[in-house]
Design a protein around this motif. Structure first.
Motif, PDB file in Angstrom:
ATOM      1  N   LYS A  98      35.100  31.584  42.996  1.00  0.00           N
ATOM      2  CA  LYS A  98      34.769  32.862  43.472  1.00  0.00           C
ATOM      3  C   LYS A  98      36.148  33.636  43.226  1.00  0.00           C
ATOM      4  CE  LYS A  98      34.621  35.277  47.814  1.00  0.00           C
ATOM      5  NZ  LYS A  98      34.300  35.123  49.267  1.00  0.00           N
ATOM      6  N   ALA A  99      37.199  32.789  43.219  1.00  0.00           N
ATOM      7  CA  ALA A  99      38.600  33.674  42.941  1.00  0.00           C
ATOM      8  C   ALA A  99      38.745  34.071  41.504  1.00  0.00           C
ATOM      9  CB  ALA A  99      39.757  32.731  43.304  1.00  0.00           C
ATOM     10  N   GLU A 100      38.266  33.441  40.660  1.00  0.00           N
ATOM     11  CA  GLU A 100      38.294  33.632  39.281  1.00  0.00           C
ATOM     12  C   GLU A 100      37.107  34.853  38.894  1.00  0.00           C
ATOM     13  OE1 GLU A 100      39.043  29.088  37.141  1.00  0.00           O
ATOM     14  OE2 GLU A 100      37.070  30.027  37.207  1.00  0.00           O
ATOM     15  N   VAL A 101      36.189  34.635  39.536  1.00  0.00           N
ATOM     16  CA  VAL A 101      35.177  35.795  39.238  1.00  0.00           C
ATOM     17  C   VAL A 101      35.727  37.079  39.707  1.00  0.00           C
ATOM     18  CG1 VAL A 101      32.916  36.659  39.953  1.00  0.00           C
ATOM     19  CG2 VAL A 101      33.259  34.518  39.171  1.00  0.00           C
ATOM     20  N   ILE A 102      36.230  37.226  40.720  1.00  0.00           N
ATOM     21  CA  ILE A 102      36.976  38.413  41.488  1.00  0.00           C
ATOM     22  C   ILE A 102      38.184  38.925  40.669  1.00  0.00           C
ATOM     23  CG2 ILE A 102      38.225  39.233  43.690  1.00  0.00           C
ATOM     24  CD1 ILE A 102      36.171  37.554  45.249  1.00  0.00           C
ATOM     25  N   ALA A 103      38.740  37.961  40.282  1.00  0.00           N
ATOM     26  CA  ALA A 103      40.042  38.393  39.470  1.00  0.00           C
ATOM     27  C   ALA A 103      39.585  38.938  37.988  1.00  0.00           C
ATOM     28  CB  ALA A 103      40.977  37.178  38.992  1.00  0.00           C
ATOM     29  N   VAL A 104      38.518  38.403  37.489  1.00  0.00           N
ATOM     30  CA  VAL A 104      38.027  38.783  36.389  1.00  0.00           C
ATOM     31  C   VAL A 104      37.426  40.380  36.363  1.00  0.00           C
ATOM     32  CG1 VAL A 104      36.036  39.013  34.375  1.00  0.00           C
ATOM     33  CG2 VAL A 104      37.698  36.719  35.038  1.00  0.00           C
ATOM     34  N   LEU A 105      36.810  40.370  37.773  1.00  0.00           N
ATOM     35  CA  LEU A 105      35.889  41.745  37.901  1.00  0.00           C
ATOM     36  C   LEU A 105      37.140  42.745  38.239  1.00  0.00           C
ATOM     37  CD1 LEU A 105      33.543  43.465  38.573  1.00  0.00           C
ATOM     38  CD2 LEU A 105      33.875  42.773  41.097  1.00  0.00           C
ATOM     39  N   GLU A 106      38.376  42.512  38.890  1.00  0.00           N
ATOM     40  CA  GLU A 106      39.158  43.402  39.224  1.00  0.00           C
ATOM     41  C   GLU A 106      40.205  43.627  37.902  1.00  0.00           C
ATOM     42  OE1 GLU A 106      41.415  41.151  42.116  1.00  0.00           O
ATOM     43  OE2 GLU A 106      40.571  42.366  43.648  1.00  0.00           O
ATOM     44  N   ALA A 107      40.298  42.904  37.163  1.00  0.00           N
ATOM     45  CA  ALA A 107      40.828  43.216  35.544  1.00  0.00           C
ATOM     46  C   ALA A 107      39.945  44.015  34.873  1.00  0.00           C
ATOM     47  CB  ALA A 107      40.968  41.915  34.921  1.00  0.00           C
ATOM     48  N   SER A 108      38.694  44.014  34.960  1.00  0.00           N
ATOM     49  CA  SER A 108      37.630  44.824  34.181  1.00  0.00           C
ATOM     50  C   SER A 108      37.836  46.165  34.800  1.00  0.00           C
ATOM     51  CB  SER A 108      36.238  44.033  34.268  1.00  0.00           C
ATOM     52  OG  SER A 108      35.720  44.194  35.455  1.00  0.00           O
TER      53      SER A 108
END
Length: 181
Positions: A97-107
């Protein structure tokens, strides 16, 4: 009545100048950006609210899991907003979850840069790098930077609809249906 007409005649230029000062410098891109912004705020809120244990949830075996949908949205941002900026798209797969949210925020940050372009810039054709990515992605004939930004907003809205269904099936209220604070 004559006084009202005189007041309107005198005030009309001042009101026009007032509204021109507050008009966005890029009204076309701003309109598309505003639609995207509403949707992506809901997507991010949903990603944050969904428990990590439900990131692997699939309503049926044939569809993406909740986490895969969020990751797909982030990858589409890399593709579509990257194309609008003339960048080679970068994709990645996040699992927690943390990785997915971090990738979403970067995108999302990449898209914020893309949606900051002027209308004049947005009407330009995609550059050669972006056009190749556009064709390779199955979108057909290369188009303008504005088209890529519009497709991005549309794509996020489409997948937010999936997210709403996933949340409802989990007994959750999606962000767009929650009471406003």
């Amino acid at each position: 009545m004559k006084l009202l007409a005189v007041v309107l005649i005198v005030m009309t230029p001042a009101l026009g100048a007032q509204s021109a000062r507050h008009a966005p410098s890029a009204p076309v891109v701003t309109g598309v950006r505003d639609l995207w912004q509403i949707t992506i705020e809901n997507v991010l809120a949903a990603a944050q609210q969904m428990p990590e244990s439900s990131y692997s949830f699939k309503p049926t075996p044939e569809v993406r899991s909740f986490g895969q949908v969020i990751n797909h949205i982030a990858n589409a941002h890399q593709l579509l907003c990257g194309m609008a900026l003339g960048q080679q798209p970068a994709e990645g797969a996040a699992s927690t979850k943390a990785e997915v949210i971090a990738v979403l925020e970067a995108s999302n940050a990449l898209c914020v840069k893309a949606y900051a372009m002027s209308d004049a810039e947005s009407f330009k054709p995609l550059n050669a790098v972006a056009a190749k990515a556009w064709i390779a992605s199955g979108f057909g004939t290369p188009s303008t930077q504005l088209h890529a930004l519009t497709m991005n907003a549309w794509h996020d809205s489409e997948h937010y609809g999936n997210i709403v269904t996933y949340m409802r099936l989990k007994g959750m209220v999606p962000p767009s249906s929650q009471p406003k604070k």
